[in-house]
Write an enzyme that holds these catalytic residues in place. Sequence first.
Site, mmCIF file in Angstrom:
data_model
loop_
_atom_site.group_PDB
_atom_site.id
_atom_site.type_symbol
_atom_site.label_atom_id
_atom_site.label_comp_id
_atom_site.label_asym_id
_atom_site.label_seq_id
_atom_site.Cartn_x
_atom_site.Cartn_y
_atom_site.Cartn_z
ATOM 1 N N GLU A 146 -7.611 10.739 -3.051
ATOM 2 C CA GLU A 146 -6.302 10.371 -2.509
ATOM 3 C C GLU A 146 -5.158 10.967 -3.329
ATOM 4 O OE1 GLU A 146 -7.059 6.361 -0.042
ATOM 5 O OE2 GLU A 146 -7.042 6.004 -2.200
ATOM 6 N N TYR A 169 13.356 -10.404 -6.960
ATOM 7 C CA TYR A 169 12.452 -9.564 -7.756
ATOM 8 C C TYR A 169 11.840 -8.467 -6.909
ATOM 9 C CZ TYR A 169 13.644 -13.727 -9.994
ATOM 10 O OH TYR A 169 14.419 -14.747 -10.457
HETATM 11 ZN ZN LIG Z 1 -6.637 4.099 -0.285
#
Ligand SMILES: [Zn+2]
Length: 214
Positions: free
Chosen positions: A77, A123
């Site tokens: 990835e 936040y």
């Molecule tokens: Zn992934």
Amino acid sequence: MSSATDEQAKRELMVALAASLYARGFSVGSAGNISVRLDEGYLITPTNSSFGRLQPAQISRLDARFVHVGGDKPSKEVFMHRAFYAARPDCGAVVHLHSTMATAVSCLADSDHEQPILPLTPYFVMRIGRKLPLLPYFRPGDPAMEPAIAAAAKDARAVLLANHGPVVCGRTLTDAVYAAEELEEAAKLHLLLRAARPRPLQAAEVADLLATFA
Ligand SMILES: [Zn+2]
């Protein structure tokens, strides 16, 4: 700090942060990947590695053009990370998780593609900013994912990939991990409150946070 010392410190920090994410269930099996920018090139978690059992020397080293030059084979990835670094000069690190709550939001048929998670707490706004686009579903490895992420990342510090999970950037490794954790908590609140009627932060409150803390 010399670049060799800086690289070693980043390897050790990546191992520690990954182990912490794994211990708290933000990553299971070999899911997720983390990368950080170096003076010349990048470090990224290896393909099929577990966040729970990383070793500093095993982390993949890429050159400035994302060619593998050291350590184990990089995550498949890697192009998600490349998309963020290409789109954002302020991006020093990228975290991609399949964390349960954010991934659950990415699987909702009625999620708003512009704002899949409401700005419920300061936040979330301070860590993620005003925008969290929900991108369409891409088959893992589909080359169309990279330009889609790069286009969205131009004005967003994080994206949600439909039926997959979040990709989050930060100025530093620690910032990126904290932002990914805050996104997961925000997704949990969003899901907890889906049947209720939450009061999201108003546009002026979001603008005030961004003006004060961004
Ligand atoms: Zn992934």
